[in-house]
Design a protein around this motif. Sequence first.
Motif, PDB file in Angstrom:
ATOM      1  N   SER A   4       0.827  -1.202   0.000  1.00  0.00           N
ATOM      2  CA  SER A   4       0.000   0.000   0.000  1.00  0.00           C
ATOM      3  C   SER A   4       0.863   1.254   0.000  1.00  0.00           C
ATOM      4  CB  SER A   4      -0.927   0.034   1.221  1.00  0.00           C
ATOM      5  OG  SER A   4      -1.818  -1.057   1.218  1.00  0.00           O
ATOM      6  N   TYR A   5       0.301   2.328  -0.537  1.00  0.00           N
ATOM      7  CA  TYR A   5       0.933   3.635  -0.447  1.00  0.00           C
ATOM      8  C   TYR A   5       0.561   4.274   0.890  1.00  0.00           C
ATOM      9  CZ  TYR A   5       1.866   3.215  -5.449  1.00  0.00           C
ATOM     10  OH  TYR A   5       2.314   2.785  -6.671  1.00  0.00           O
ATOM     11  N   GLU A   6       1.439   5.099   1.388  1.00  0.00           N
ATOM     12  CA  GLU A   6       1.212   5.743   2.681  1.00  0.00           C
ATOM     13  C   GLU A   6       0.267   6.932   2.516  1.00  0.00           C
ATOM     14  OE1 GLU A   6       1.600   5.923   6.751  1.00  0.00           O
ATOM     15  OE2 GLU A   6       2.555   4.462   5.408  1.00  0.00           O
ATOM     16  N   PRO A   7      -0.865   6.948   3.251  1.00  0.00           N
ATOM     17  CA  PRO A   7      -1.766   8.107   3.158  1.00  0.00           C
ATOM     18  C   PRO A   7      -1.084   9.380   3.650  1.00  0.00           C
ATOM     19  CG  PRO A   7      -2.844   6.240   4.225  1.00  0.00           C
ATOM     20  CD  PRO A   7      -1.388   5.901   4.142  1.00  0.00           C
ATOM     21  N   THR A   8      -1.431  10.496   3.059  1.00  0.00           N
ATOM     22  CA  THR A   8      -0.926  11.797   3.481  1.00  0.00           C
ATOM     23  C   THR A   8      -2.106  12.754   3.624  1.00  0.00           C
ATOM     24  OG1 THR A   8      -0.647  12.755   1.265  1.00  0.00           O
ATOM     25  CG2 THR A   8       1.151  11.375   2.106  1.00  0.00           C
ATOM     26  N   ARG A  24      -1.693  -0.705  -3.513  1.00  0.00           N
ATOM     27  CA  ARG A  24      -0.816  -0.516  -4.670  1.00  0.00           C
ATOM     28  C   ARG A  24      -1.379  -1.189  -5.926  1.00  0.00           C
ATOM     29  NH1 ARG A  24       4.504   1.035  -4.547  1.00  0.00           N
ATOM     30  NH2 ARG A  24       4.424   0.802  -2.279  1.00  0.00           N
ATOM     31  N   ALA A  25      -1.867  -2.428  -5.785  1.00  0.00           N
ATOM     32  CA  ALA A  25      -2.395  -3.153  -6.934  1.00  0.00           C
ATOM     33  C   ALA A  25      -3.637  -2.471  -7.493  1.00  0.00           C
ATOM     34  CB  ALA A  25      -2.713  -4.597  -6.540  1.00  0.00           C
ATOM     35  N   ALA A  26      -4.495  -1.946  -6.609  1.00  0.00           N
ATOM     36  CA  ALA A  26      -5.705  -1.257  -7.063  1.00  0.00           C
ATOM     37  C   ALA A  26      -5.355   0.013  -7.822  1.00  0.00           C
ATOM     38  CB  ALA A  26      -6.606  -0.940  -5.872  1.00  0.00           C
ATOM     39  N   VAL A  27      -4.397   0.768  -7.302  1.00  0.00           N
ATOM     40  CA  VAL A  27      -3.956   1.997  -7.971  1.00  0.00           C
ATOM     41  C   VAL A  27      -3.399   1.675  -9.355  1.00  0.00           C
ATOM     42  CG1 VAL A  27      -2.226   3.838  -7.927  1.00  0.00           C
ATOM     43  CG2 VAL A  27      -3.553   3.318  -5.869  1.00  0.00           C
ATOM     44  N   HIS A  28      -2.524   0.679  -9.420  1.00  0.00           N
ATOM     45  CA  HIS A  28      -1.915   0.323 -10.700  1.00  0.00           C
ATOM     46  C   HIS A  28      -2.970  -0.163 -11.695  1.00  0.00           C
ATOM     47  CE1 HIS A  28       2.332  -0.410  -8.806  1.00  0.00           C
ATOM     48  NE2 HIS A  28       1.890   0.824  -8.658  1.00  0.00           N
ATOM     49  N   SER A  29      -3.956  -0.921 -11.229  1.00  0.00           N
ATOM     50  CA  SER A  29      -4.997  -1.433 -12.100  1.00  0.00           C
ATOM     51  C   SER A  29      -5.792  -0.300 -12.742  1.00  0.00           C
ATOM     52  CB  SER A  29      -5.934  -2.349 -11.306  1.00  0.00           C
ATOM     53  OG  SER A  29      -7.017  -2.773 -12.104  1.00  0.00           O
ATOM     54  N   GLY A  58       6.386   0.328 -13.350  1.00  0.00           N
ATOM     55  CA  GLY A  58       6.538   0.176 -11.908  1.00  0.00           C
ATOM     56  C   GLY A  58       5.837   1.284 -11.163  1.00  0.00           C
ATOM     57  N   ASP A  59       6.577   1.966 -10.310  1.00  0.00           N
ATOM     58  CA  ASP A  59       6.022   3.064  -9.527  1.00  0.00           C
ATOM     59  C   ASP A  59       6.364   4.422 -10.123  1.00  0.00           C
ATOM     60  OD1 ASP A  59       4.488   2.237  -7.154  1.00  0.00           O
ATOM     61  OD2 ASP A  59       6.275   1.054  -6.721  1.00  0.00           O
ATOM     62  N   ARG A  60       6.443   4.467 -11.445  1.00  0.00           N
ATOM     63  CA  ARG A  60       6.681   5.735 -12.131  1.00  0.00           C
ATOM     64  C   ARG A  60       5.691   5.908 -13.274  1.00  0.00           C
ATOM     65  NH1 ARG A  60      13.307   6.384 -12.597  1.00  0.00           N
ATOM     66  NH2 ARG A  60      13.577   7.264 -10.498  1.00  0.00           N
ATOM     67  N   LEU A  61       5.213   7.140 -13.416  1.00  0.00           N
ATOM     68  CA  LEU A  61       4.407   7.503 -14.564  1.00  0.00           C
ATOM     69  C   LEU A  61       5.232   8.389 -15.482  1.00  0.00           C
ATOM     70  CD1 LEU A  61       0.897   8.411 -13.082  1.00  0.00           C
ATOM     71  CD2 LEU A  61       1.619   6.277 -14.148  1.00  0.00           C
ATOM     72  N   TYR A  62       4.998   8.249 -16.779  1.00  0.00           N
ATOM     73  CA  TYR A  62       5.667   9.091 -17.764  1.00  0.00           C
ATOM     74  C   TYR A  62       4.611   9.763 -18.639  1.00  0.00           C
ATOM     75  CZ  TYR A  62      10.016   6.650 -16.611  1.00  0.00           C
ATOM     76  OH  TYR A  62      11.110   6.137 -15.952  1.00  0.00           O
ATOM     77  N   VAL A  63       4.783  11.043 -18.884  1.00  0.00           N
ATOM     78  CA  VAL A  63       3.971  11.774 -19.851  1.00  0.00           C
ATOM     79  C   VAL A  63       4.930  12.443 -20.823  1.00  0.00           C
ATOM     80  CG1 VAL A  63       2.113  12.163 -18.192  1.00  0.00           C
ATOM     81  CG2 VAL A  63       3.858  13.916 -18.505  1.00  0.00           C
ATOM     82  N   HIS A  64       4.455  12.697 -22.027  1.00  0.00           N
ATOM     83  CA  HIS A  64       5.344  13.283 -23.027  1.00  0.00           C
ATOM     84  C   HIS A  64       4.675  14.473 -23.700  1.00  0.00           C
ATOM     85  CE1 HIS A  64       2.768  11.616 -26.071  1.00  0.00           C
ATOM     86  NE2 HIS A  64       3.562  12.001 -27.037  1.00  0.00           N
ATOM     87  N   GLU A 167       2.949   9.882  -3.424  1.00  0.00           N
ATOM     88  CA  GLU A 167       1.783  10.446  -2.743  1.00  0.00           C
ATOM     89  C   GLU A 167       0.576  10.221  -3.655  1.00  0.00           C
ATOM     90  OE1 GLU A 167       0.759  14.514  -0.192  1.00  0.00           O
ATOM     91  OE2 GLU A 167       2.404  14.482  -1.639  1.00  0.00           O
ATOM     92  N   VAL A 168      -0.123   9.117  -3.449  1.00  0.00           N
ATOM     93  CA  VAL A 168      -1.134   8.685  -4.404  1.00  0.00           C
ATOM     94  C   VAL A 168      -2.278   7.981  -3.684  1.00  0.00           C
ATOM     95  CG1 VAL A 168       0.183   6.571  -4.805  1.00  0.00           C
ATOM     96  CG2 VAL A 168      -1.512   7.273  -6.481  1.00  0.00           C
ATOM     97  N   SER A 169      -3.476   8.097  -4.242  1.00  0.00           N
ATOM     98  CA  SER A 169      -4.633   7.399  -3.676  1.00  0.00           C
ATOM     99  C   SER A 169      -5.619   7.069  -4.786  1.00  0.00           C
ATOM    100  CB  SER A 169      -5.330   8.263  -2.619  1.00  0.00           C
ATOM    101  OG  SER A 169      -5.860   9.441  -3.214  1.00  0.00           O
ATOM    102  N   ALA A 170      -6.419   6.051  -4.546  1.00  0.00           N
ATOM    103  CA  ALA A 170      -7.530   5.698  -5.426  1.00  0.00           C
ATOM    104  C   ALA A 170      -8.829   5.993  -4.694  1.00  0.00           C
ATOM    105  CB  ALA A 170      -7.467   4.222  -5.813  1.00  0.00           C
ATOM    106  N   LYS A 171      -9.881   6.221  -5.477  1.00  0.00           N
ATOM    107  CA  LYS A 171     -11.203   6.403  -4.894  1.00  0.00           C
ATOM    108  C   LYS A 171     -12.207   5.713  -5.809  1.00  0.00           C
ATOM    109  CE  LYS A 171     -13.968   9.900  -2.500  1.00  0.00           C
ATOM    110  NZ  LYS A 171     -14.213  11.356  -2.296  1.00  0.00           N
ATOM    111  N   VAL A 172     -13.105   4.932  -5.214  1.00  0.00           N
ATOM    112  CA  VAL A 172     -14.008   4.088  -5.996  1.00  0.00           C
ATOM    113  C   VAL A 172     -15.421   4.181  -5.430  1.00  0.00           C
ATOM    114  CG1 VAL A 172     -14.524   1.737  -6.747  1.00  0.00           C
ATOM    115  CG2 VAL A 172     -12.137   2.478  -6.539  1.00  0.00           C
ATOM    116  N   ARG A 173     -16.398   4.330  -6.343  1.00  0.00           N
ATOM    117  CA  ARG A 173     -17.806   4.202  -5.944  1.00  0.00           C
ATOM    118  C   ARG A 173     -18.431   3.063  -6.733  1.00  0.00           C
ATOM    119  NH1 ARG A 173     -23.166   4.399  -6.463  1.00  0.00           N
ATOM    120  NH2 ARG A 173     -24.415   5.621  -4.968  1.00  0.00           N
ATOM    121  N   THR A 174     -19.132   2.183  -6.042  1.00  0.00           N
ATOM    122  CA  THR A 174     -19.849   1.082  -6.682  1.00  0.00           C
ATOM    123  C   THR A 174     -21.253   1.009  -6.094  1.00  0.00           C
ATOM    124  OG1 THR A 174     -19.065  -0.530  -5.054  1.00  0.00           O
ATOM    125  CG2 THR A 174     -17.726  -0.246  -7.043  1.00  0.00           C
TER     126      THR A 174
END
Length: 221
Positions: A4-8, A24-29, A58-64, A167-174
């Motif tokens: 898991s990522y550490e909440p801030t 972590r797996a949910a965020v990556h998915s 991995g734990d990096r995002l790239y934008v161009h 510093e990352v989080s997911a949020k889900v509504r179902t």
Amino acid sequence: MTDSYEPTERTIPTRSRDRASYDRAAVHSILDEGYVCHLGFVRDGAPVVLPTLYGRIGDRLYVHGSTGSRPLRMAGSRGGEAPGLRVCLTVTHVDGLVLARSAFHHSINYRSVVVHGTAHQVTDPEERRTALDALVDHVVPGRSDDSRPANAKELAATAVLRLDLGEVSAKVRTGGPNDEPEDASLPHWSGVIPVRKAYGTPVPADDHDPAIPLPGYLSVL
């Protein structure tokens, strides 16, 4: 590396905290299923949000973007200042339209990720090539091996930003609508309209050689 990522302070929502996840797996998915992110930053004291493609390694995002684009220039070294650009990056999927009996309780089912951090220009040639391949493969897996790599001129015109997933989080509504008990007897339809992503049949370019078959990685989309 933990699961898991550490909440801030910035990643803990002020409302509906039960929908937040730092897994972590949910965020990556969620990130891996999307194509377009929205990159927010401050320019000349005002907020700016730009849509752009991204890729994850991995734990990096790239934008161009173009080497002349403002966020790419702002993320590089500027005189004596430390390189980097403070950003907020978001990705969202809409999974359903939630129709309640009351207008107030209408909503959507969604999955989203919010990333806070400092983006840096990628200057190492090998990392840039790896990142650009990841951007292509993020949209269509396997495509980077089935296309011409960028040449020196194209690479010179392309800049890449790296943003670490720290510093990352997911949020889900179902689920269905949250109608008030006293509204249960109202004569209005209530429920969820699912929203799904679908691909059409690939359309070849006008000058495509008909002898070249459809790649296998496209037939499984």
